[in-house]
Design a protein around this motif. Structure first.
Motif, PDB file in Angstrom:
ATOM      1  N   LEU A 145       0.813  -1.209   0.000  1.00 13.07           N
ATOM      2  CA  LEU A 145       0.000   0.000   0.000  1.00 13.07           C
ATOM      3  C   LEU A 145       0.849   1.262   0.000  1.00 13.07           C
ATOM      4  CD1 LEU A 145      -2.948  -0.730   2.484  1.00 13.07           C
ATOM      5  CD2 LEU A 145      -3.167   0.040   0.125  1.00 13.07           C
ATOM      6  N   ARG A 146       1.869   1.297   0.851  1.00  9.48           N
ATOM      7  CA  ARG A 146       2.647   2.523   1.022  1.00  9.48           C
ATOM      8  C   ARG A 146       3.460   2.888  -0.211  1.00  9.48           C
ATOM      9  NH1 ARG A 146       2.884   4.891   5.876  1.00  9.48           N
ATOM     10  NH2 ARG A 146       1.821   3.836   7.596  1.00  9.48           N
ATOM     11  N   SER A 147       3.740   1.913  -1.061  1.00  5.10           N
ATOM     12  CA  SER A 147       4.460   2.233  -2.288  1.00  5.10           C
ATOM     13  C   SER A 147       3.510   2.526  -3.442  1.00  5.10           C
ATOM     14  CB  SER A 147       5.384   1.070  -2.677  1.00  5.10           C
ATOM     15  OG  SER A 147       4.619  -0.065  -3.052  1.00  5.10           O
ATOM     16  N   THR A 148       2.230   2.340  -3.199  1.00  2.00           N
ATOM     17  CA  THR A 148       1.233   2.506  -4.260  1.00  2.00           C
ATOM     18  C   THR A 148       0.514   3.845  -4.160  1.00  2.00           C
ATOM     19  OG1 THR A 148       0.873   0.122  -4.254  1.00  2.00           O
ATOM     20  CG2 THR A 148      -0.787   1.460  -5.343  1.00  2.00           C
ATOM     21  N   LEU A 149       0.275   4.315  -2.953  1.00  5.67           N
ATOM     22  CA  LEU A 149      -0.424   5.585  -2.772  1.00  5.67           C
ATOM     23  C   LEU A 149       0.105   6.288  -1.543  1.00  5.67           C
ATOM     24  CD1 LEU A 149      -3.966   5.004  -1.265  1.00  5.67           C
ATOM     25  CD2 LEU A 149      -2.369   3.145  -1.553  1.00  5.67           C
ATOM     26  N   ASP A 150      -0.184   7.558  -1.450  1.00  2.67           N
ATOM     27  CA  ASP A 150       0.183   8.350  -0.281  1.00  2.67           C
ATOM     28  C   ASP A 150      -0.864   8.082   0.800  1.00  2.67           C
ATOM     29  OD1 ASP A 150       0.775  10.204   1.648  1.00  2.67           O
ATOM     30  OD2 ASP A 150       0.967  11.900   0.272  1.00  2.67           O
ATOM     31  N   VAL A 151      -0.501   7.289   1.787  1.00  3.16           N
ATOM     32  CA  VAL A 151      -1.483   6.832   2.764  1.00  3.16           C
ATOM     33  C   VAL A 151      -1.963   7.965   3.673  1.00  3.16           C
ATOM     34  CG1 VAL A 151      -0.656   4.449   2.752  1.00  3.16           C
ATOM     35  CG2 VAL A 151       0.347   6.093   4.351  1.00  3.16           C
ATOM     36  N   ASP A 193      -7.351  12.122  -0.591  1.00  6.82           N
ATOM     37  CA  ASP A 193      -7.700  12.023  -2.006  1.00  6.82           C
ATOM     38  C   ASP A 193      -7.242  10.700  -2.613  1.00  6.82           C
ATOM     39  OD1 ASP A 193      -8.985  14.468  -2.178  1.00  6.82           O
ATOM     40  OD2 ASP A 193      -7.153  15.556  -2.657  1.00  6.82           O
ATOM     41  N   ASP A 194      -6.067  10.202  -2.187  1.00  8.68           N
ATOM     42  CA  ASP A 194      -5.571   8.948  -2.740  1.00  8.68           C
ATOM     43  C   ASP A 194      -6.460   7.773  -2.345  1.00  8.68           C
ATOM     44  OD1 ASP A 194      -3.536  10.394  -3.833  1.00  8.68           O
ATOM     45  OD2 ASP A 194      -1.928   9.111  -3.085  1.00  8.68           O
ATOM     46  N   TRP A 195      -6.939   7.772  -1.102  1.00  9.07           N
ATOM     47  CA  TRP A 195      -7.817   6.683  -0.660  1.00  9.07           C
ATOM     48  C   TRP A 195      -9.162   6.724  -1.387  1.00  9.07           C
ATOM     49  CZ3 TRP A 195      -6.029   2.652   1.789  1.00  9.07           C
ATOM     50  CH2 TRP A 195      -4.892   2.784   2.608  1.00  9.07           C
ATOM     51  N   LEU A 196      -9.697   7.913  -1.544  1.00  7.83           N
ATOM     52  CA  LEU A 196     -10.974   8.040  -2.248  1.00  7.83           C
ATOM     53  C   LEU A 196     -10.826   7.672  -3.726  1.00  7.83           C
ATOM     54  CD1 LEU A 196     -12.181  11.361  -0.583  1.00  7.83           C
ATOM     55  CD2 LEU A 196     -13.080   9.076  -0.181  1.00  7.83           C
ATOM     56  N   ALA A 197      -9.679   8.033  -4.305  1.00  8.43           N
ATOM     57  CA  ALA A 197      -9.430   7.668  -5.702  1.00  8.43           C
ATOM     58  C   ALA A 197      -9.288   6.158  -5.845  1.00  8.43           C
ATOM     59  CB  ALA A 197      -8.177   8.380  -6.211  1.00  8.43           C
ATOM     60  N   LEU A 198      -8.617   5.522  -4.887  1.00 10.83           N
ATOM     61  CA  LEU A 198      -8.467   4.064  -4.927  1.00 10.83           C
ATOM     62  C   LEU A 198      -9.830   3.389  -4.841  1.00 10.83           C
ATOM     63  CD1 LEU A 198      -6.746   1.473  -4.818  1.00 10.83           C
ATOM     64  CD2 LEU A 198      -6.731   1.728  -2.318  1.00 10.83           C
ATOM     65  N   LEU A 246      -5.411  -0.474   6.884  1.00 10.73           N
ATOM     66  CA  LEU A 246      -6.663  -0.465   6.131  1.00 10.73           C
ATOM     67  C   LEU A 246      -7.760   0.383   6.790  1.00 10.73           C
ATOM     68  CD1 LEU A 246      -6.881  -4.216   5.057  1.00 10.73           C
ATOM     69  CD2 LEU A 246      -6.044  -2.271   3.749  1.00 10.73           C
ATOM     70  N   LEU A 247      -7.417   1.025   7.901  1.00  9.55           N
ATOM     71  CA  LEU A 247      -8.407   1.849   8.592  1.00  9.55           C
ATOM     72  C   LEU A 247      -9.045   2.921   7.693  1.00  9.55           C
ATOM     73  CD1 LEU A 247      -7.352   2.637  12.283  1.00  9.55           C
ATOM     74  CD2 LEU A 247      -9.608   1.990  11.439  1.00  9.55           C
ATOM     75  N   PRO A 248      -8.287   3.558   6.806  1.00 13.64           N
ATOM     76  CA  PRO A 248      -8.930   4.546   5.927  1.00 13.64           C
ATOM     77  C   PRO A 248     -10.065   3.965   5.094  1.00 13.64           C
ATOM     78  CG  PRO A 248      -6.556   4.841   5.875  1.00 13.64           C
ATOM     79  CD  PRO A 248      -6.817   3.575   6.638  1.00 13.64           C
TER      80      PRO A 248
END
Length: 472
Positions: free
Chosen positions: A20-26, A30-35, A96-98
């Protein structure tokens, strides 16, 4: 912040097992919503990139062997049964809390209720501080209030030092939330609240903290530590709160210094305090404006006289039209307008070297634009003039209407200045013959033909019919 586009790229990377940490800015909501949105897009349109269970039936017996990255995909899956099952396996993965927060607004009731139960169980002060930006963002959605309520319940147990992370957040919604909790819990001293009101850029935070600081002092006195940051704040809302508090603090004389403040709100508050203690703000302004050659005359005193004076005070403002300071000249023009004493004689200031003076002059002349010589204004739209003069002259010509407005606009359609060129095109497109304009004017037909590229054939014919030219 890493740009993950619409989230589909991140979804494909997670499907291959990327962390996860290498895939998006945790740390970025915005990154979580985009995912969350991107996983469903991939599932629908690019299913060959996802594991077989993610786009086929029957459903897997369990998801316990998936690992964090694949479980993140399951939490965003388009099938609510998979999302619900993924929630039952998500507790051991704090990363995975987000996604659990996002699922708290899920459209599926069983998914939503399971996510909410899980969030209540696992959210503590530290994780709440980290998740506050996402929770506040998700809180704007339908069914989003739950997360904000839980966040508030948890963070009411936080210390002042822990809440400081929210005070420094770049997200103003988070800062507002943090300061509300601090005010509610009385975690900040009045002086700290005053400094927050002075330094924060958000008007709601300014009002909240300034009001709380002054409310806390109603029965305590000791205003000095609070008044200084309020009165020296750069934002006018906070300064106005400080000025108003001078009355209750028993320091009305200090309000005189703010009668000439650059902010109308602060000036009004200063006049209130001065009047409450028997002073006469209008007399103070008149005294200031009498010295028309004073190089240190504050512009705020000039407009302040107009705000509380009478029409007779225009005689004090007219000499200030020639003051060496541009700010004073501009405020003198604005003051004459406020007193309803602006006339066409102000037109000489359209040639002023200071843009702010010319802008104020154009505004003041708008009601009497018909009395201004059209050729004189047209001359000032020429390329030899300074830009601020050209803009002001065209603004007046556009307001004047009729053939002279159309003539000016068409003449600027190929101007080198982008703003003037764009504004001229818009002026031509909304132009209509004025009631006092002579119909059948051949110049109008010529001007409309020169600007035909701005109209459809139908609209051009209709404009010509209105002007009764071209056989219309």
């Amino acid at each position: 912040m890493r740009d993950i586009g619409d989230g589909t790229v991140a979804a494909v990377q997670l499907a291959t097992g990327a962390p996860l940490r290498s895939t998006l800015d945790v740390a970025d909501p915005d990154d979580w919503l985009a995912l969350d949105a991107g996983v469903r897009e991939v599932a629908w349109y690019r299913s060959q990139f996802l594991p077989e269970w993610e786009h086929s039936a029957p459903l897997p017996v369990d998801l316990t062997q998936l690992g964090e990255s694949r479980l993140a995909l399951a939490l965003c899956h388009r099938d609510g049964r998979i999302r619900q099952e993924a929630l039952s396996q998500a507790a051991p993965y704090p990363g995975l809390l987000p996604l659990i927060v996002i699922r708290c607004t899920d459209w599926g009731s069983p998914v939503r209720e399971r996510a909410r139960q899980l969030l209540r169980e696992v959210l503590d002060v530290d994780s709440a501080l980290d998740l506050a930006p996402l929770i506040m963002r998700v809180g704007r959605r339908d069914r989003g209030a739950f997360g904000v309520e839980v966040l508030g319940e948890v963070l009411r147990r936080a210390t002042r030092g822990q809440l400081a992370a929210l005070f420094a957040s770049p997200d103003r919604t988070v800062r507002r939330f943090g300061y509300r909790l601090a005010v509610e819990g009385r975690l900040l001293r009045p002086a700290e609240l005053a400094h927050a009101a002075a330094q924060d850029e958000d008007t709601l935070v300014q009002d909240l903290c300034a009001t709380a600081a002054l409310t806390a002092l109603r029965h305590q006195g000791a205003y000095e530590d609070v008044l200084l940051p309020l009165l020296t704040a750069s934002n006018p809302r906070t300064r106005s709160a400080g000025v108003t508090a001078l009355r209750r603090a028993g320091q009305p004389k200090k309000a005189e210094a703010f009668l000439s403040d650059r902010s109308a709100l602060v000036r009004a508050c200063a006049r209130y305090v001065v009047r409450h203690h028997g002073g006469d703000p209008a007399a103070w302004y008149r005294e200031q404006c009498t010295a028309s050659d004073d190089p240190d005359l504050p512009p705020g005193a000039v407009i302040g006289l107009a705000e509380c004076g009478a029409r007779a005070d225009a005689e004090l403002l007219r000499p200030l039209l020639a003051h060496p300071a541009a700010g004073v000249r501009a405020r003198a023009v604005a003051g004459l307008r406020v007193l309803d004493c602006a006339d066409v004689e102000l037109r000489v200031l359209l040639d002023d070297r200071a843009p702010r003076v010319v802008r104020e002059t154009a505004i003041a002349l708008l009601p009497s634009v018909k009395a201004l010589p059209a050729d004189w204004l047209l001359e000032r739209t020429g390329s030899a003039r300074e830009r601020h003069i050209r803009l002001a002259a065209f603004r007046l010509l556009d307001a004047r209407g009729g053939v002279v407005a159309l003539r000016a606009a068409v003449g600027l359609l190929e101007d080198s200045d982008v703003k003037l060129r764009t504004w001229a095109g818009q002026s031509v497109q909304r132009w209509h013959p004025s009631a006092d304009m002579q119909r059948g004017d051949p110049e109008v037909e010529q001007l409309l033909d020169r600007s035909r590229h701005l109209f459809s054939d139908h609209v051009l014919r209709r404009r010509k019919r209105e002007a009764r030219v071209g056989g219309g």
